[in-house]
Design an enzyme around this catalytic site. Sequence first.
Site, PDB file in Angstrom:
ATOM      1  N   GLN A 125       1.307 -11.575  10.331  1.00  0.00           N
ATOM      2  CA  GLN A 125       1.633 -10.311   9.668  1.00  0.00           C
ATOM      3  C   GLN A 125       0.820  -9.152  10.055  1.00  0.00           C
ATOM      4  O   GLN A 125       1.322  -8.084   9.972  1.00  0.00           O
ATOM      5  CB  GLN A 125       1.623 -10.469   8.055  1.00  0.00           C
ATOM      6  CG  GLN A 125       2.377  -9.513   7.109  1.00  0.00           C
ATOM      7  CD  GLN A 125       1.310  -9.470   6.116  1.00  0.00           C
ATOM      8  OE1 GLN A 125       0.316  -8.884   6.142  1.00  0.00           O
ATOM      9  NE2 GLN A 125       2.083  -9.688   4.804  1.00  0.00           N
ATOM     10  N   ARG A 136      -9.163  -8.336   3.974  1.00  0.00           N
ATOM     11  CA  ARG A 136      -8.129  -7.936   4.738  1.00  0.00           C
ATOM     12  C   ARG A 136      -8.220  -6.312   4.723  1.00  0.00           C
ATOM     13  O   ARG A 136      -8.102  -5.815   6.027  1.00  0.00           O
ATOM     14  CB  ARG A 136      -6.701  -8.370   4.199  1.00  0.00           C
ATOM     15  CG  ARG A 136      -5.546  -8.051   4.886  1.00  0.00           C
ATOM     16  CD  ARG A 136      -4.295  -8.444   4.177  1.00  0.00           C
ATOM     17  NE  ARG A 136      -3.122  -8.035   4.732  1.00  0.00           N
ATOM     18  CZ  ARG A 136      -2.255  -6.910   4.625  1.00  0.00           C
ATOM     19  NH1 ARG A 136      -2.440  -6.216   3.625  1.00  0.00           N
ATOM     20  NH2 ARG A 136      -0.834  -6.987   4.897  1.00  0.00           N
ATOM     21  N   GLN A 177       0.876  -1.288   0.077  1.00  0.00           N
ATOM     22  CA  GLN A 177      -0.007  -0.065   0.100  1.00  0.00           C
ATOM     23  C   GLN A 177       0.901   1.071   0.009  1.00  0.00           C
ATOM     24  O   GLN A 177       1.975   1.296   0.536  1.00  0.00           O
ATOM     25  CB  GLN A 177      -0.798  -0.034   1.336  1.00  0.00           C
ATOM     26  CG  GLN A 177      -2.185   0.618   0.949  1.00  0.00           C
ATOM     27  CD  GLN A 177      -3.406   0.129   2.056  1.00  0.00           C
ATOM     28  OE1 GLN A 177      -3.337  -1.222   2.345  1.00  0.00           O
ATOM     29  NE2 GLN A 177      -4.100   0.937   2.388  1.00  0.00           N
ATOM     30  N   HIS A 184      -0.085  -3.130  11.207  1.00  0.00           N
ATOM     31  CA  HIS A 184       1.022  -3.909  11.786  1.00  0.00           C
ATOM     32  C   HIS A 184       1.199  -3.506  13.128  1.00  0.00           C
ATOM     33  O   HIS A 184       2.262  -3.237  13.737  1.00  0.00           O
ATOM     34  CB  HIS A 184       2.260  -3.577  10.709  1.00  0.00           C
ATOM     35  CG  HIS A 184       2.103  -4.163   9.393  1.00  0.00           C
ATOM     36  ND1 HIS A 184       1.734  -5.502   9.261  1.00  0.00           N
ATOM     37  CD2 HIS A 184       1.912  -3.475   8.414  1.00  0.00           C
ATOM     38  CE1 HIS A 184       1.483  -5.589   7.821  1.00  0.00           C
ATOM     39  NE2 HIS A 184       1.562  -4.405   7.515  1.00  0.00           N
ATOM     40  N   SER A 233       3.995  -6.521   2.968  1.00  0.00           N
ATOM     41  CA  SER A 233       2.847  -6.310   3.497  1.00  0.00           C
ATOM     42  C   SER A 233       1.802  -7.077   2.709  1.00  0.00           C
ATOM     43  O   SER A 233       1.811  -8.054   2.338  1.00  0.00           O
ATOM     44  CB  SER A 233       2.432  -4.883   4.192  1.00  0.00           C
ATOM     45  OG  SER A 233       1.221  -4.678   4.640  1.00  0.00           O
ATOM     46  N   LEU A 234       0.895  -5.953   1.949  1.00  0.00           N
ATOM     47  CA  LEU A 234      -0.143  -6.632   1.056  1.00  0.00           C
ATOM     48  C   LEU A 234       0.584  -7.381   0.167  1.00  0.00           C
ATOM     49  O   LEU A 234       0.110  -8.384  -0.574  1.00  0.00           O
ATOM     50  CB  LEU A 234      -0.864  -5.467   0.412  1.00  0.00           C
ATOM     51  CG  LEU A 234      -1.354  -5.644  -1.049  1.00  0.00           C
ATOM     52  CD1 LEU A 234      -2.495  -6.335  -0.869  1.00  0.00           C
ATOM     53  CD2 LEU A 234      -1.415  -4.484  -1.654  1.00  0.00           C
TER      54      LEU A 234
END
Length: 314
Positions: A253, A120, A10, A204, A95-96
């Site tokens: 995560q 998500r 992102q 996170h 991440s993503l």
Amino acid sequence: MSVAFVFPGQGSQTVGMGKALADAFGPAKAVFQEVDEALGEKLSAVIFEGPAETLTLTENTQPALMAVSLAVIRVLEAEAGLDLKRDAAFVAGHSLGEYSALAAAGALTVADTARLVRIRGRAMQKAVPVGTGAMAALLGLDFDTAAAVAAEAAQGQVCQAANDNGGGQVVVSGDKAAVERAVELAKTKGAKRAMLLTVSAPFHCALMQPAADVMAEALSKVTVKAPVVPVVANVLAKPISDPAEIVRSLVAQVTGTVRWRECVGFMAGAGVTTFYEAGAGKVLTGLAKRLAEGATASAVGTPDDIAAFKASRG
């Protein structure tokens, strides 16, 4: 096998990303259609035409970035003969982007990945009421110092290191007041800059636990296969291939630190000298050049980039 493919997260989204690919290459167009069908809506129209505020909603940004990354991989497979199993030592995503990496490596289908990252995005947005959480970038501090700043700023609230991007870039996440304290504290500890980030939720960190629970349930309902190439997991900074371990790391995560500096360091230490960033933007390309000494890194996201990739492989 000195090549790794990395996938952006992102923040790399822009209106119009992937459009030139979809216009030029059938396999790219097919990916966007597949994502539209999986979500039951024309997300591709938002990706290609905007408006920007709709694209930047987390629930749209996540499947949108994944779609662009997978479109790039499908075009490379069709046009440049890319075979990840043969041509890459590792894949990894920020991440993503970890979901994009898993889809690229065949651990998840594109349709399942689109639905998972939509879930998500929504779950991460809903986990914390708007305005009660925050994230901040602490620049010029090493990870241990930044983590200590976060711990000191917490004062009974949540404040933890969310992203270790390397090159003196650490992002902290948590309760807004605690993150604001971390920004002030970082300045006294030698940070070059410390500033709040414009994000819709504190990703996170422990405040995301409701979203982690949602993802555990969502992941239990899809088939996860062993990837054709090992995936270097964000929370472990080591390669994994076992489907059960992949699921555990994806759940962890949501609340855990993205250990990107260590992920790149692991790949470089294992002999990777060439990084390709598949998808939108060039964020990970810049980080790879800084983190992996002597390595080359390039972004592949446009028809011109595809042509350059083909040329480089002779």
